[in-house]
Design a protein around this motif. Structure first.
Motif, PDB file in Angstrom:
ATOM      1  N   MET A 433       0.709  -1.328   0.053  1.00  0.00           N
ATOM      2  CA  MET A 433      -0.075  -0.069   0.035  1.00  0.00           C
ATOM      3  C   MET A 433       0.884   1.372  -0.091  1.00  0.00           C
ATOM      4  N   ASP A 434       2.216   1.135   0.223  1.00  0.00           N
ATOM      5  CA  ASP A 434       2.962   2.126   0.622  1.00  0.00           C
ATOM      6  C   ASP A 434       4.094   2.353  -0.254  1.00  0.00           C
ATOM      7  N   LYS A 435       4.806   1.117  -0.566  1.00  0.00           N
ATOM      8  CA  LYS A 435       6.094   1.341  -1.166  1.00  0.00           C
ATOM      9  C   LYS A 435       6.059   2.161  -2.357  1.00  0.00           C
ATOM     10  N   THR A 436       4.989   2.056  -3.238  1.00  0.00           N
ATOM     11  CA  THR A 436       4.995   2.939  -4.648  1.00  0.00           C
ATOM     12  C   THR A 436       3.918   4.044  -4.474  1.00  0.00           C
ATOM     13  N   GLY A 437       3.335   4.252  -3.258  1.00  0.00           N
ATOM     14  CA  GLY A 437       2.461   5.338  -2.950  1.00  0.00           C
ATOM     15  C   GLY A 437       0.891   5.012  -3.189  1.00  0.00           C
ATOM     16  N   LYS A 441      -2.180   7.607  -3.572  1.00  0.00           N
ATOM     17  CA  LYS A 441      -2.699   7.864  -4.876  1.00  0.00           C
ATOM     18  C   LYS A 441      -4.414   7.492  -4.715  1.00  0.00           C
ATOM     19  N   ALA A 442      -4.697   6.261  -4.134  1.00  0.00           N
ATOM     20  CA  ALA A 442      -6.006   5.898  -3.977  1.00  0.00           C
ATOM     21  C   ALA A 442      -6.880   6.970  -3.207  1.00  0.00           C
ATOM     22  N   GLU A 466      -7.260   4.229   4.208  1.00  0.00           N
ATOM     23  CA  GLU A 466      -6.296   4.818   5.144  1.00  0.00           C
ATOM     24  C   GLU A 466      -5.578   3.880   5.980  1.00  0.00           C
ATOM     25  N   ASP A 467      -6.561   2.996   6.745  1.00  0.00           N
ATOM     26  CA  ASP A 467      -6.189   1.907   7.573  1.00  0.00           C
ATOM     27  C   ASP A 467      -5.856   0.549   7.278  1.00  0.00           C
ATOM     28  N   SER A 589     -11.185  -2.906  -7.168  1.00  0.00           N
ATOM     29  CA  SER A 589     -10.841  -2.117  -8.249  1.00  0.00           C
ATOM     30  C   SER A 589     -10.257  -0.939  -8.391  1.00  0.00           C
ATOM     31  N   LEU A 590     -10.490  -0.177  -7.337  1.00  0.00           N
ATOM     32  CA  LEU A 590      -9.724   1.024  -7.254  1.00  0.00           C
ATOM     33  C   LEU A 590      -8.125   0.940  -7.039  1.00  0.00           C
ATOM     34  N   LEU A 591      -7.745  -0.181  -6.241  1.00  0.00           N
ATOM     35  CA  LEU A 591      -6.425  -0.406  -5.927  1.00  0.00           C
ATOM     36  C   LEU A 591      -5.777  -0.998  -7.343  1.00  0.00           C
TER      37      LEU A 591
END
Length: 943
Positions: A433-437, A441-442, A466-467, A589-591
């Motif tokens: 979730m965080d390595k490439t941001g 972005k989501a 977020e969580d 779908s978003l991710l």
């Protein structure tokens, strides 16, 4: 003579049946739609219109549709049809989620576990495929019966080659960008289904668990307490846990960094714990005579969690190991002791906090079946459930168990078998979730680039994104799309390059994902592919399959992009599913879309609540409160079910039951009766008969026309904002309150008694034609079958030469096209004037009912009404001839008395006028000629 007058009246004529009999008529209409390809004709008609693509979320192909399915699909049909009627190009491709454990579990039950394990994976997959096909056909027929328009012959199915290759396309982009990795960390694990689970596959339910307080013996007294009266006691750290089975994996104890800690002295032990929780624990443990460690001045000594970091202790079960005291923000003082037993192999928070400190090992002594391994020492061979009492008993024997109670608490369960899950640290594939941001972005897409319906839903999915931890996307099952990577047979390194991904994409496109399990990599990978680490050319395909949420989540690629030649667009204009999909399909779908393409796959997202019974309870077999949509349509018809959907606020949980559907049926009959009235009274009407000048309408006709324009405006806004319950309410109130209760009652006299071609009658018919034309079009997205039936019974004289074969091709009404056109300033004036006239009517109606009750009159037509009203009201009433107001009150005479009053009142006397035997109105009779016994109007008609 009076007996013959009936034959001189203009009574309604229509073959449109009063009784709906929808259960029998609707299938005939469905057959007509199919034979005439109405779905295709709608697309062809609107091919040059602005596209509006609602992308269908795939229901799971497993069993017949339930009421939640019906609620969801009907809502989507409202959205699509209301856009299509307004000229949008609306291709709608339905889909099904065809992979996953539930289907595999059904096959396992049919075959038996042992037989299934002995079968080749390809045969198991073939059986799963056949079951999914069967369920797709079953559900497709259920959805079609609801009147839902779609490309039913060409749905998207997640097991088709073209769809499966989309999984690899997205995986390739995200893997090469660095968002996907293989790692070992705790994940939800179902011991019964033998697979990892993502957060979206977890449901929560109450469980009763053992709550235990245990002393871990410290290697030395903390320096902060070395000069206190605790120095000669056995130093311990007192922990609390509800999962005794995880104690064999303990390697740390976590403290709250800023909380105050003390040592509780009891007997020969000094126990470290949070000061704030001492009294609570003492009550649970039944401590008597305990004290808190004090210095030489008699002051209680306290210290914070950070200062205690680095203390070591003997692990509670594996006494050959040493554990470490650490600290973390996840530790709260809501319960327990403030000292959290930490097993990094069995908890996400434990894993995260342990990774921040050196020397904290990650043990995971539980196998795939939930059985403790040799690493658990003396408890090896026991299941996690069976080990709980054994471990508690052993701790008690060791003298380290301080207290034990049972508690009921919310605990994660598998959404498939509904049994409790465990946390296990295993090698899995994850989306970072965080390595490439990705998380950032989501969140940006959620906050800035997507319209959420209702608006507050953005907060819900935003908080979830977020969580959420890294997304575990690997599953240990057979029926699904394999994770498209390889492992070196020699050194175990992962091989995943652009050329290997492209080869797999080509393989899946041509032969489907089944080929992964039947072909060797050398048969489809380019020559020369080898391990970059050791040079070995023997590659082993990954055995794990992708999470089904990943599979459904990539539909924006596998459907919207792959089928763009069918008019589908990316991003979609709308996704619409249940509110639970904020943690499911909306999010997956978003991710995948943001991860692969940098933006959300949808411009708007609309959610609906769950269906519950009329007491708000979840539907279940045990309660017997379920509603089967097939039973509903076979009993009362799909249009009644569709009307129920339109009548509720879909953004919340919605109630449905037999009694609710009965009330909906009653409301449906009001709409049907209005249509029958309109059709019957336009039987002899043609375009040449229309009143073309607004001035030629009578006042109440003008009011209805102005009201119709107002209703149309409100309906347009409601459809545009997806407020379907507002559409229903506006139209129901117009039909029930304005038409049925007022205008139809008042207009019947002109319709039935005037000469057939009388200008006064043609004025009413002109209004009725406008009303019919608006109602049939704006209700067609909701009452699709009934409006189609109305379209088929259209008055012959009003059928245009090139009339559309279906109401779905009729387009949308526009008040500017009303005949006659309504001057805007006059429309507002007449609406305001009639508010006053209705105040007069309400007062008169009450007085007439009283007069009927006491025998003064039998019918309102006999009434002479005297209304007492204010000067302001009189100023309005004076604009109209008294005969107009008498017609509105449906009485013989009306008089006014002006007084300074706060409330409009009326009194009723019986009129002295005579009753006309033809029209039954009380008036002056003609008194001459052949028809001297009737009123002048009727004499003129008869003459």
């Amino acid at each position: 003579m009076a007996d013959n007058y009936k034959n001189t009246m203009n009574l309604p004529k229509t073959d449109f049946p009063m009784r709906g009999d929808l259960a029998h008529r609707e299938p005939e209409i469905l057959k007509k739609w199919q034979e005439e390809d109405i779905y295709g004709k709608v697309l062809e008609k609107n091919k040059d219109g602005e596209p509006f693509v609602l992308h269908d979320g795939p229901p799971y192909a497993n069993g017949p549709i339930h009421i939640g399915h019906a609620f969801n699909k009907i809502l989507k049909d409202f959205v699509i049809k209301s856009h299509a009627q307004r000229g949008y190009y609306t291709p709608y491709v339905p889909g099904w989620d065809c992979h996953g454990q539930p289907i595999e579990h059904i096959i396992e039950k049919q075959l038996g576990t042992e037989k299934m394990k002995s079968m080749p994976q390809s045969e198991v997959r073939s059986l799963c495929h056949d079951w999914a096909v069967k369920c797709v056909d079953l559900q497709r027929e259920g959805f079609k019966r609801l009147g839902v328009n779609a490309d039913w012959d060409h749905p998207y199915l997640t097991f088709t080659p073209n769809y499966e290759s989309g999984n690899v396309e997205i995986f390739k982009k995200m893997y090469l960008d660095g968002s996907i990795y293989r790692g070992r960390k705790p994940i939800h694990w179902c011991s019964r289904c033998h697979t990892a689970l993502a957060e979206a596959e977890i449901e929560y339910g109450d469980e009763t668990s053992p709550s235990i307080y245990v002393n871990f013996v410290l290697d030395e007294t903390p320096k902060q307490f070395a000069e206190t009266d605790a120095k000669d006691k056995t130093p311990c750290v007192l922990i609390w846990t509800t999962t005794p089975w995880t104690l064999p994996a303990n390697t740390a104890v976590s403290l709250a960094p800023t909380a105050e800690y003390v040592m509780v002295i009891l007997g020969d032990k000094a126990m470290l714990m949070a000061k704030e929780l001492v009294e609570t624990v003492a009550e649970v443990a039944g401590w008597k005579g305990y004290t808190l460690a004090k210095d030489s001045n008699g002051e209680v000594v306290t210290t914070d969690g950070v200062s205690l970091c680095g203390l070591t202790y003997t692990c509670p079960i594996r006494q050959d190991l040493k554990g470490k005291v650490i600290y973390g923000d996840h530790v709260t003082l809501d319960s327990g002791t403030g000292c959290v037993h930490t097993a990094p192999g069995h908890g996400v928070e434990d894993y995260v906090v342990a990774s921040q400190f050196e020397g904290v090992a990650t043990l995971m002594p539980v196998d795939d079946d939930g059985i403790l391994t040799e690493e658990a020492g003396q408890f090896a061979g026991l299941s996690t459930d069976d080990s709980n009492p054994k471990i508690i008993e052993w701790l008690e024997e060791q003298g380290t168990l301080v207290a034990k109670v049972s508690i009921t608490h919310s605990y994660p369960h598998c959404w498939r078998c509904h049994e409790p899950v465990i946390f296990r640290a295993t090698d899995q594939w994850f989306v970072s979730m965080d390595k490439t941001g990705l998380r950032k972005k989501a969140k940006d897409e959620i906050d800035n680039n997507v319209k959420w319906i209702p608006e507050w839903a953005s907060n819900r999915i935003g908080a979830m994104v977020e969580d959420r931890p890294d997304w575990c996307i690997s599953r240990q099952r057979s029926w699904g799309v394999p994770i498209p990577v390889f492992k070196c047979a020699k050194c175990g390194e992962t091989i995943a390059t652009e050329e290997t991904f492209d080869a797999v994409i080509n393989l899946f496109n041509t032969e489907g994902a089944d080929a992964w399990f039947t072909k060797k990599p050398s048969e489809y990978l380019p020559a020369g592919v080898k391990c970059e680490h050791c040079g070995c050319e023997e590659l082993i395909p990954e055995k794990d399959i992708l999470d089904v949420w990943w599979e459904s989540g990539v539909s924006h690629d596998s459907v919207l992009k792959h089928r763009a030649n069918e008019g589908l667009t990316w991003p979609a204009d709308m996704y619409l599913e249940g509110s639970d999909q904020h943690r499911g399909w909306f999010q997956s779908s978003l991710l995948t879309s943001v991860g692969a393409y940098g933006r959300a796959p949808y411009k708007s997202v609309m959610h609906c609540g769950f269906t519950v019974d009329e007491k708000g309870r979840k539907m279940s077999k045990s309660l017997g409160n379920g509603v089967d949509p097939s039973e509903v349509v076979n009993k009362v018809g799909a249009d009644v079910l569709r009307m129920w959907v339109s009548s509720v606020d879909y953004s919340q949980d919605v109630s449905i039951s037999d009694s609710i559907l009965q009330r909906t049926s009653d409301a449906y009959r009001k709409f049907r009766n209005i249509f029958r009235f309109l059709l019957g009274n336009l039987d002899d009407f043609t375009p040449a008969d229309r009143v073309t000048s607004y001035d030629d309408l009578e006042p109440i006709d003008k009011w209805v026309m102005a009201k119709l324009a107002e209703v149309l405006n409100d309906v347009n806004k409601a459809y545009e904002n997806y407020k379907f319950h507002y559409v229903y309410r506006v139209l129901y109130e117009f039909v029930n309150n304005d038409l049925s209760a007022i205008y139809m009652d008042v207009a019947k006299d002109r319709l039935y008694s005037e000469a057939a071609n009388s200008p006064r009658r043609r004025a009413v018919q002109t209004v009725l034609e406008n009303v019919l034309d608006v109602l049939v079009r704006v209700l067609s997205p909701i009452l699709s079958f009934t409006t189609e039936e109305v379209w088929g019974f259209w008055p012959e004289g009003l059928k245009e030469q090139e009339r559309p074969v279906s109401v779905q091709l009729a387009g949308w009404p526009n008040a500017k096209n009303f005949t006659p056109e309504i001057p805007e300033n006059e429309a507002n004036e007449v609406l305001d004037d009639f508010k006053t006239l209705f105040e007069i009517r309400d007062a008169a109606t009450k007085a007439i009912e009283v007069a009927r009750g006491n025998g003064t009159i039998k019918k309102s037509q006999e009434a002479k009404v005297t209304v007492t009203l204010s000067q302001e009201q009189m100023n309005i009433a004076a604009k109209f001839d008294k005969s107009v107001i008498a017609d509105l009150l449906i009485c013989a005479e009306v008089e006014f008395v002006v007084e300074n009053v706060d409330e409009t009142t009326a009194k009723v006397d019986r009129t002295n006028l005579a009753k006309c035997p033809r029209c039954w109105n009380y008036t002056e009779l003609s008194g001459e000629g052949e028809h001297a016994d009737v009123c002048p109007r009727c004499a003129h008609v008869l003459g």
